[in-house]
Scaffold this motif. Structure first.
Motif, PDB file in Angstrom:
ATOM      1  N   TYR A   1      24.871  33.838 -22.527  1.00  9.08           N
ATOM      2  CA  TYR A   1      25.339  34.714 -21.449  1.00  9.08           C
ATOM      3  C   TYR A   1      25.157  36.131 -21.944  1.00  9.08           C
TER       4      TYR A   1
ATOM      5  N   GLY B   1      25.700  42.396 -21.165  1.00 11.62           N
ATOM      6  CA  GLY B   1      25.205  43.649 -20.584  1.00 11.62           C
ATOM      7  C   GLY B   1      24.621  43.426 -19.199  1.00 11.62           C
ATOM      8  N   GLN B   2      23.784  42.432 -19.090  1.00  5.70           N
ATOM      9  CA  GLN B   2      23.129  42.159 -17.807  1.00  5.70           C
ATOM     10  C   GLN B   2      23.947  41.212 -16.929  1.00  5.70           C
ATOM     11  N   LYS B   3      24.961  40.617 -17.546  1.00  8.49           N
ATOM     12  CA  LYS B   3      25.857  39.705 -16.827  1.00  8.49           C
ATOM     13  C   LYS B   3      25.117  38.550 -16.174  1.00  8.49           C
ATOM     14  N   VAL B   4      24.294  37.903 -16.971  1.00  8.88           N
ATOM     15  CA  VAL B   4      23.548  36.754 -16.451  1.00  8.88           C
ATOM     16  C   VAL B   4      23.613  35.583 -17.429  1.00  8.88           C
ATOM     17  N   ASP B   5      23.635  34.384 -16.867  1.00  4.05           N
ATOM     18  CA  ASP B   5      23.449  33.147 -17.631  1.00  4.05           C
ATOM     19  C   ASP B   5      21.951  32.946 -17.797  1.00  4.05           C
ATOM     20  N   TYR B   6      21.556  32.466 -18.956  1.00  2.00           N
ATOM     21  CA  TYR B   6      20.113  32.323 -19.172  1.00  2.00           C
ATOM     22  C   TYR B   6      19.844  31.200 -20.153  1.00  2.00           C
TER      23      TYR B   6
ATOM     24  N   PRO C   1      17.256  39.048 -21.120  1.00  2.00           N
ATOM     25  CA  PRO C   1      16.828  37.962 -20.213  1.00  2.00           C
ATOM     26  C   PRO C   1      16.029  38.463 -19.008  1.00  2.00           C
TER      27      PRO C   1
ATOM     28  N   SER D   1      25.989  43.808 -11.021  1.00  2.00           N
ATOM     29  CA  SER D   1      24.887  43.813 -11.978  1.00  2.00           C
ATOM     30  C   SER D   1      24.547  42.371 -12.346  1.00  2.00           C
ATOM     31  N   ASN D   2      23.245  42.037 -12.438  1.00  2.93           N
ATOM     32  CA  ASN D   2      22.119  42.930 -12.480  1.00  2.93           C
ATOM     33  C   ASN D   2      20.953  42.257 -11.752  1.00  2.93           C
TER      34      ASN D   2
ATOM     35  N   ASN E   1      11.898  38.897 -14.876  1.00  3.39           N
ATOM     36  CA  ASN E   1      11.740  37.546 -15.406  1.00  3.39           C
ATOM     37  C   ASN E   1      12.654  36.617 -14.606  1.00  3.39           C
TER      38      ASN E   1
ATOM     39  N   PHE F   1      17.801  34.141 -11.330  1.00  3.68           N
ATOM     40  CA  PHE F   1      18.828  35.189 -11.438  1.00  3.68           C
ATOM     41  C   PHE F   1      19.362  35.605 -10.060  1.00  3.68           C
TER      42      PHE F   1
ATOM     43  N   GLU G   1      21.852  33.058  -9.039  1.00  2.00           N
ATOM     44  CA  GLU G   1      23.133  33.243  -9.735  1.00  2.00           C
ATOM     45  C   GLU G   1      23.895  34.452  -9.164  1.00  2.00           C
TER      46      GLU G   1
END
Lengths: 330, 423
Positions: free
Chosen positions: A189, A192-197, A223, B284-285, B290, B295, B298
């Motif tokens: 996770y 900074g970008q607040k994304v799961d990857y 990510p 964000s974000n 990519n 994303f 999500e």
């Protein structure tokens, strides 16, 4: 001629013209099927590279599998559906069509005996189907999108891997969750970008049945910008323990697929910011013993039944077939 | 920002009057137009117009949101779904928002001719291209001043999340600069436990006395702001609970979603209910070079729940007719899908969603071509949008602020509002 990964070379480059997503050889070895961003499914005749393409789903096809007799191909779409197609014919029509999940279906696999089909979807579910598309069982337990499903060749177990790096082992007869493998290195996770990857992008089992391989990515420092590297994780099947991490240092990309070869080594197809690679590992070693840079980023890979050829699906609209042996003399 | 307040110029008098009197004296240009008319100003004040911006940081894909192009070479894997407005479709990633599209409108023909994050952010929130040596106020500062409530001590320009005071008010002065909030009361906003109420009142009284004496001879913009900051801080202390989103019941948190955006949208509702003129929530974000589709799946899952809940609440509480809601980004994303299943920066043909206040609901402005690569109808840019936002809350966007005797247009004078969108 025999398997020699270090001699791997691209034998064929066949152009579809639109970015490809998935690929899979049929079990008889006659055809290669690919899917594309143009919403079509393509059948390539391996004899001459001729192609038949048809519009298949209302969305992209993320995965392709076959019933063992080689007569039926199953496509898994981002339109919630799996569709059963005849393998042959100029204008194949669906044999069956099932709304299988709510959301994308990212993975489909067929048991060795052909009695069960497994699908994994964005609804966090794994489902088992009979060859006619009738629901047999629903497996609940994932807490993220299901990225991969894989039948153990003994037919008793199904493995499913998710975005969060969890791989569940299910008993196919009962649907009981037997155990889980923690492949957490394949998930992150980004605060900074607040994304799961990440995610368990593929699962494979060694020919001797002793070692499991999971692939995906790690070192995801950015990510959204595709700054990450492929990773293969090996687990001991009997003990359920992690035995080795196999990074592909210096390559930017995702490990999309992993397969064990007949000599026990593994091949992983990666694609991403660093382009496309076939990366070869030996189970006892951490570092790859060979890498083949492909002309374009790879998005999927399939191992031919002869064990000597791999197909890779590429963004540049080409499917490439590589032979893992010494080039034949001209 | 040193100014000659101590000279007792007319500028100062006007500014002083504005500060004390609120809206009615805030505008002097436009032939003493509507806003300088006390009746109109009173009406605007009575209406209590507000602005909510939901800023999709990084660049939301228009194809995965407001302008889907399914089954084209740029369409991607997601399908389009019907909305509450017959004939209007949006991306399937927004099923809950789709049910509220009868309250919202879309502008699908934005061309900002820019693919840079910083420039795009400036364009969309300041309404102009950034030029060296010039400073303009943020939309929030403009709204905070133009929609100022003289009877509300709370800051008029709030960003969620955020942690400090911004420097985004330009010539309007720091009073209208953004204040960052996270959902908790501002730090140190409780009276110290070892300080009694009476002792606190005494020391504030002393401070005011000393300030007043000082300002008689040496008053500057800085001293004014300094004084205002103290007074505002005191008033904030009394209303600190407004900023505490945990005061909302658990069921409300559940409804908005137990993730940052859910909490921030609930906070936004709380602020708007307390009559804050401008609130900006950021999510964000979306800078998805990519795996754009994973994303967006999500991020928009969170957005759809939180945003649709907020729109519904504003509607059900009768606030939508006085609250402009805008969902914006710095730009959109490329129609072309790159090798990493990503989409890159794209300012040439993208979309914004807006509604509430005086915006005609259920409308679509403009059009892109079949695969979304260019605008083919009613092209607009950030300048038009900025005018439109101001018009939607009843302001005459062609008017100007009087700053030190100089007219400072509220919005880019070379642009006009999208008038067909305003009721």
């Amino acid at each position: 001629m025999s398997l020699d990964p270090k001699q791997t070379h691209v034998l064929h480059e066949w152009k579809h013209g639109k970015p490809l997503i998935a690929c899979c050889f049929d079990p008889t070895g006659r055809y290669l099927f690919t899917s594309s961003e143009d919403y079509t499914l393509q059948r390539w005749d391996l004899k001459d590279g001729s192609k038949v393409a048809w519009e298949a789903h209302d969305s992209w096809i993320r995965d392709i599998a076959f019933l063992p007799d080689g007569e039926t191909v199953i496509t898994a779409g981002c339109d919630d559906r799996i569709i059963f197609w005849p393998v042959t014919g100029d204008k194949p029509q669906p044999r069956a069509e099932v709304v299988a999940h709510k959301g994308w279906i990212r993975s489909v696999d067929v048991s060795t005996d052909g009695a069960l089909i497994a699908t994994g979807g964005n609804d966090h579910l794994v489902k088992l189907w009979d060859p006619n598309g009738k629901l047999v069982r629903e497996l609940v337990g994932h807490k993220g999108h299901v990225y991969s499903v894989f039948f153990h060749p003994d037919g008793n177990s199904l493995l499913s891997g998710d975005l969060k790096g969890v791989v569940h082992q299910w008993e196919t007869k009962t649907g009981k969750l037997m155990r889980s493998f923690e492949a957490k290195e394949l998930f992150s996770y980004n605060t900074g970008q607040k994304v799961d990857y990440g995610g368990v992008r593929d699962i494979a089992l060694s020919p001797d049945g002793k070692t499991l391989a999971f692939t995906g990515l790690h070192k995801a420092t950015n990510p959204l910008g595709a700054i990450n590297e492929p990773l293969v994780l090996l687990f001991d099947w009997a003990k359920g323990e992690s035995v080795r991490k196999q990074p592909a240092e210096g390559i930017r990309g995702i490990g999309w697929q992993v397969e064990f070869l007949s000599d026990g080594s593994e091949v992983c197809a990666s694609g991403g910011g660093g382009g496309g690679y076939l990366i070869f590992f030996k189970p006892a070693e951490e570092k790859p013993f060979h890498k083949l840079k492909l002309k374009d980023t790879a998005r999927d890979m399939s191992l031919h039944p002869d064990g000597l050829q791999v197909a890779t699906a590429h963004w540049d609209g080409y499917v490439r077939i590589s032979r893992m042996e010494k080039k034949a003399a001209k | 920002m040193k100014c000659d307040y101590s000279c007792q110029s007319n500028d100062h008098l006007i500014a002083r009057r504005q500060f004390l009197g609120g809206l009615a004296g805030s505008f002097v240009v436009g032939g003493l137009g509507a806003l300088t008319n006390p009746v109109a100003a009173e009406q605007l004040k009575k209406n209590g117009m507000r602005v909510l911006v939901v800023y999709m940081s990084g660049g939301l894909s228009q194809l995965e949101s407001w302008d889907p192009k399914p089954k084209t070479d740029t369409g991607g894997p997601f399908r389009a779904i019907q909305t509450a407005v017959p004939g209007t479709q949006i991306c399937e990633l927004l099923p809950k928002t789709a049910t509220h599209m009868d309250k919202l409108s879309l502008i699908r023909s934005i061309n900002t001719k820019n693919n840079d994050h910083g420039k795009g952010r400036y364009q969309m929130t300041y309404g102009r291209n950034k030029m060296p040596g010039t400073e303009h106020p943020h939309l929030g500062a403009v709204c905070a001043k133009a929609l100022e409530r003289s009877d509300n001590p709370l800051p008029g320009h709030i960003k969620v999340p955020g942690g400090s005071r911004g420097s985004d008010a330009a010539y309007l002065g720091p009073k209208y600069a953004s204040v960052g909030m996270t959902g908790k009361p501002p730090a140190n906003s409780e009276r110290a436990k070892n300080l009694t109420e009476s002792a606190d009142a005494l020391r504030n009284s002393f401070r005011r006395k000393v300030n007043d004496r000082f300002s008689l001879q040496r008053r500057t913009a800085e001293t004014d702001v300094y004084t205002q900051s103290y007074e505002q801080a005191l008033q904030l202390m009394e209303k600190r609970d407004v900023f505490d989103v945990d005061k909302e019941p658990a069921s409300e948190h559940e409804k908005y979603g137990k993730f940052d955006l859910g909490k921030h949208c609930l906070m936004a509702r709380r602020l708007l209910e307390n009559d804050i003129p401008f609130v900006q929530v950021s999510h964000s974000n979306y800078d998805t070079h990519n795996e754009n589709f994973n994303f967006h799946l999500e991020q928009l899952g969170e957005f759809d729940q939180a945003f649709s809940t907020l729109v519904n609440d504003l509607h059900e509480r009768g606030m939508l007719e006085t609250t402009l809601v805008v969902v914006m980004s710095e730009f959109g994303r490329t129609p072309k899908i790159n090798a990493r299943f990503g989409r890159d920066h794209w300012g040439s043909a993208w979309s914004v969603c807006l509604g509430g206040a005086n915006v005609q609901p259920g409308g679509i402005i403009g059009k892109t071509n079949e695969n979304g690569t260019k605008v083919i109808e009613r092209e607009v840019d950030h300048g038009h949008l900025f005018h439109t936002y101001l018009s939607a809350v009843g302001l005459e966007s062609s008017e100007a602020f009087d700053i030190g005797g100089r007219e400072q247009p509220m919005a880019d004078p070379s642009r006009t509002p999208i008038s067909e969108l305003i009721a």
